[in-house]
Design an enzyme around this catalytic site. Sequence first.
Site, PDB file in Angstrom:
ATOM      1  N   SER A  88      -6.115   2.976  -1.505  1.00 49.58           N
ATOM      2  CA  SER A  88      -6.670   4.307  -1.203  1.00 49.58           C
ATOM      3  C   SER A  88      -5.729   5.225  -0.425  1.00 49.58           C
ATOM      4  CB  SER A  88      -7.966   4.168  -0.409  1.00 49.58           C
ATOM      5  OG  SER A  88      -8.990   3.721  -1.249  1.00 49.58           O
ATOM      6  N   TYR A 213      -6.833   6.673 -12.156  1.00 57.53           N
ATOM      7  CA  TYR A 213      -7.221   6.310 -10.785  1.00 57.53           C
ATOM      8  C   TYR A 213      -6.754   4.884 -10.443  1.00 57.53           C
ATOM      9  CZ  TYR A 213     -10.203   4.856  -6.915  1.00 57.53           C
ATOM     10  OH  TYR A 213     -10.647   4.346  -5.719  1.00 57.53           O
ATOM     11  N   TYR A 264     -13.257   6.302   6.278  1.00 54.95           N
ATOM     12  CA  TYR A 264     -14.608   6.107   5.741  1.00 54.95           C
ATOM     13  C   TYR A 264     -15.652   6.035   6.856  1.00 54.95           C
ATOM     14  CZ  TYR A 264     -11.560   4.984   1.883  1.00 54.95           C
ATOM     15  OH  TYR A 264     -10.572   5.034   0.955  1.00 54.95           O
TER      16      TYR A 264
HETATM   17  O1  DON Z   1     -11.317   1.820  -5.988  1.00 53.65           O
HETATM   18  C1  DON Z   1     -11.171   0.892  -5.196  1.00 53.65           C
HETATM   19  O2  DON Z   1     -12.124   0.234  -4.789  1.00 53.65           O
HETATM   20  C2  DON Z   1      -9.773   0.573  -4.729  1.00 53.65           C
HETATM   21  N1  DON Z   1      -8.852   0.793  -5.805  1.00 53.65           N
HETATM   22  C3  DON Z   1      -9.399   1.432  -3.574  1.00 53.65           C
HETATM   23  C4  DON Z   1     -10.351   1.342  -2.404  1.00 53.65           C
HETATM   24  C5  DON Z   1      -9.709   1.454  -1.085  1.00 53.65           C
HETATM   25  O3  DON Z   1      -8.535   1.238  -0.910  1.00 53.65           O
HETATM   26  C6  DON Z   1     -10.605   1.728   0.078  1.00 53.65           C
HETATM   27  N2  DON Z   1      -9.853   1.743   1.316  1.00 53.65           N
HETATM   28  N3  DON Z   1      -9.909   1.205   2.350  1.00 53.65           N
END
Ligand code: DON
Length: 328
Positions: A88, A213, A264
């Site tokens: 993310s 994504y 978050y």
């Molecule tokens: O979409 C997802 O769940 C992961 N590719 C990225 C989520 C993420 O990194 C949340 N961060 N802490």
Amino acid sequence: MTNHQTRCPAPGFLSRTRGGIDVPHDFPAILGDVQDRLARQDFGDARIADYIPALATVPDDRFAMTLRLVDGREYAVGDADIPFSIQSISKVFALVLALRSCGDDLWQAVRREPSGSAFNSLIQIEQEDGIPRNPFINAGAIRVCDLIASRFANPDRSVAEFLGQLCGNREIRIDNEVYLSEDEHGNRNRAIAYLLKSFGKLDNPVEDVVRAYFKQCSVAMTCREMARAALFLANRGTGTDGEPVLSPLENARINALMLTCGMYDGVGDFAFSVGIPAKSGVGGGIIGIIPGEFSVCVWSPKLDQRGNSAAGITALEMLMGAIGRSVF
Ligand code: DON
């Protein structure tokens, strides 16, 4: 653990903590101390992410931290030259890329409020008519990807190329194993994208958007590269090569979003204990900045319950404590 600490005794920014007398920070010693103290600390329930199985193959005792001052000096400890999955953290750079192309129209597509919910929650999408709360929760990042897909010739690679440009390494790659693993286990993100689509809030086909994504999340970079790529955020929008990335105003807005939404549902605790704009990823990386001073990237794969690196947060708290700073 390998050690790539820069041992040069160059002074850092000035500290005013000793009786009002300005003294330089000894960043090599500070980072070394953070590393030593973390090695002795137990992070109890923290666990490496395994909902994307390829992420769980990384040794969970990895640790690295890189600090890059706006004047170009750089300090690193630990595994700072081993690539990790940025996940993310990529959302910051995708947002910047989209903003450069869409301008303020972008804010019609995503809002700018903290969600107070898990990064991959679907609930607010339904309640708020398909307009994601912010660009860093998955729904918002998927919508930002959709904007990029409408404007760039090769959306699957555009965020990776932008990151390569910012950190000065055009060879940075998308980790195909992580990408395939995300794709295979990507039902929740597909659900988010289909829900956005059902509200008429996704312009491109769901599969095209989620592929782009997953690919941006699967970029692999080192801590050192990430600190370089993030430096413009600390430098009024000017990158390591001296080129403008964003205007100072737009740059300040990205930092505001990182401060309010970057961690978050852990963003309040993070502002309280660390006090800087930051963005995390489930690969265990976190970037942060102090405006006008430095960017920092820390990496430790074990995550707390909100999906943020547990030791990474503590490392940043120790760093800010050692230099007596926060943005407040
Ligand atoms: O979409 C997802 O769940 C992961 N590719 C990225 C989520 C993420 O990194 C949340 N961060 N802490």
